[in-house]
Design a protein around this motif. Sequence first.
Motif, PDB file in Angstrom:
ATOM      1  N   GLU A  85     -36.453  12.876  -4.941  1.00  0.00           N
ATOM      2  CA  GLU A  85     -36.014  11.489  -4.784  1.00  0.00           C
ATOM      3  C   GLU A  85     -36.936  10.710  -3.860  1.00  0.00           C
ATOM      4  O   GLU A  85     -37.219   9.521  -4.103  1.00  0.00           O
ATOM      5  N   ARG A  86     -37.440  11.376  -2.806  1.00  0.00           N
ATOM      6  CA  ARG A  86     -38.409  10.690  -1.936  1.00  0.00           C
ATOM      7  C   ARG A  86     -39.702  10.412  -2.697  1.00  0.00           C
ATOM      8  O   ARG A  86     -40.295   9.337  -2.567  1.00  0.00           O
ATOM      9  N   ASP A  87     -40.113  11.394  -3.483  1.00  0.00           N
ATOM     10  CA  ASP A  87     -41.363  11.244  -4.242  1.00  0.00           C
ATOM     11  C   ASP A  87     -41.273  10.100  -5.244  1.00  0.00           C
ATOM     12  O   ASP A  87     -42.233   9.344  -5.442  1.00  0.00           O
ATOM     13  N   GLU A 112     -33.909  16.439  -2.785  1.00  0.00           N
ATOM     14  CA  GLU A 112     -34.211  15.351  -1.848  1.00  0.00           C
ATOM     15  C   GLU A 112     -35.696  14.999  -1.888  1.00  0.00           C
ATOM     16  O   GLU A 112     -36.076  13.822  -1.826  1.00  0.00           O
ATOM     17  N   ALA A 113     -36.545  16.016  -1.991  1.00  0.00           N
ATOM     18  CA  ALA A 113     -37.979  15.767  -2.033  1.00  0.00           C
ATOM     19  C   ALA A 113     -38.372  15.001  -3.298  1.00  0.00           C
ATOM     20  O   ALA A 113     -39.262  14.134  -3.265  1.00  0.00           O
ATOM     21  N   GLY A 160     -38.861   7.620  -5.198  1.00  0.00           N
ATOM     22  CA  GLY A 160     -38.301   6.395  -4.648  1.00  0.00           C
ATOM     23  C   GLY A 160     -37.018   5.968  -5.325  1.00  0.00           C
ATOM     24  O   GLY A 160     -36.654   4.785  -5.277  1.00  0.00           O
ATOM     25  N   SER A 216     -32.998   7.740  -7.152  1.00  0.00           N
ATOM     26  CA  SER A 216     -32.134   8.904  -7.332  1.00  0.00           C
ATOM     27  C   SER A 216     -32.534   9.695  -8.570  1.00  0.00           C
ATOM     28  O   SER A 216     -33.198   9.185  -9.483  1.00  0.00           O
TER      29      SER A 216
END
Length: 501
Positions: free
Chosen positions: A38-40, A35-36, A42, A44
């Motif tokens: 994907e956040r980093d 998850e981190a 932006g 999948s």
Amino acid sequence: MARALVFVGFMGAGKSSAARDAAARLGTEPLDADEAIERDAGMSIAALFERDGEAAFREREERVVLELLDAAAEGQPVALGGGALGSARVRDALRSHTVALLEVSEETAWRRAQGGNRPLAQDRDRFAALWAERQDAYEDAADAFLVEGGRGAVVRALPALQQLATAGDGVRMAWATSTGGDYPVWFGAWPDAQGDDVLITDDQVAAAVLGERLVEVPRLTFAAGEEQKTLATAEALWRALASRGATRRTRVVAVGGGVVGDIAGFVAASYQRGIGVVHVPTTIVAQVDSAYGGKTGVDLPEGKNYVGAFHQPQAVHVLHDVLATLPEAERAAGYAEVVKTALIAGGPLWERVRSGVPVDEQTVLACARTKLRVVAADERDGGLRQILNLGHTVGHAIETVTGYARYRHGEAVALGLLAALRLSGLDDLREEVGGLLAEAGLPTRMDAEIDAARVAAATRSDKKRVGEDTPFVLVRAPGDVVFGQHVAAPDLLGAVQELSA
């Protein structure tokens, strides 16, 4: 630096779910590397793979994982991606944290990975190769090993995982799962005494192993030897517990080999309809096999382990250094169970054992984990667990015919393994195993005066017999062992007679 609780393992092992379940119980927030990432980025992970390729993804993953581990609070659950341990920097950082490996078979991982958008789960052959390729890194990093125990297993193991964080360098833990109860198996740590403990051991272990350990715990001691594994010994121990005022809060601490574990476990299972037991196995046989799985019992003249009960321990404590106290013949006897377990496991464990390496801590741990996986799938011998009987049908028959006095259990199992491999039609493997057993000092020939026909007949008294047929465990290849096999009487007699040739 804070010591996080980090879950690692192959894709589909359930790392994210484990971190969430643990965090919910602890009242904190889980950290999830995928998850981190994907956040980093932006986007999948699948899109990242497609846009940048795997090499660029691994660079980003390494950076993000190191940041997560550095930011984690004490005891905070963290889930890493299946490939994160490919980074040497990540592996080095994990040394400062408690690492729990969620074990998952390749077949289960493949099934769970289907239907998702996992870039590395598109080709089955590549998937299987990747699973095998990553196991060493997982196992080397792990402080704890959790077999596939379903949802809730991590929460049940959480107190032990928290205890592991303060257990000291070198201590590892495997979490045993069964319908009869879960429990930790500690490698490298003696049990702490509790107020209601009673220690059960034999006179040889008391002299050679215990010394000043657990001196504050009252001891009940009986004479060493398989011939003491009787109802009379159990009765003496029951009455000794009663005379001491033992209650259902009392915990038996069984310190010894397979005989001590079987008797003490049976006494605990039956005293006041069941009290707790903790095993401290002191022989190779017990450390690689008999201390796990909850089988307890005593022998009758009619057959081995004819009276007993399933009674899972509250914990098992495995101390490798106590094996140094064993006489050479006892060490050799335990080696038969190591070879048996390696034949069942196949793969890296079989390759390790067949190379002739000594029985070290790594081998004991691998054997124990093999046993725990089998018991987790079949606690009460209804199916798969019967593979653990490899070599034991003939071995137990030899013990019965000789009155449990001629051969140590492991020596009889060594002979039984050779008979099982002959019945399996694996001549080359039988020769190889015979060489391993002989090199360890185990018998590969049965005493000529033992009647092979009596041994063959005694297999019909095996406790796994159903109706007129005693099922046998046979080997198709290392790692491919089958139970419930019919063996014709002439073939059985021939295999036993060959042991006397």
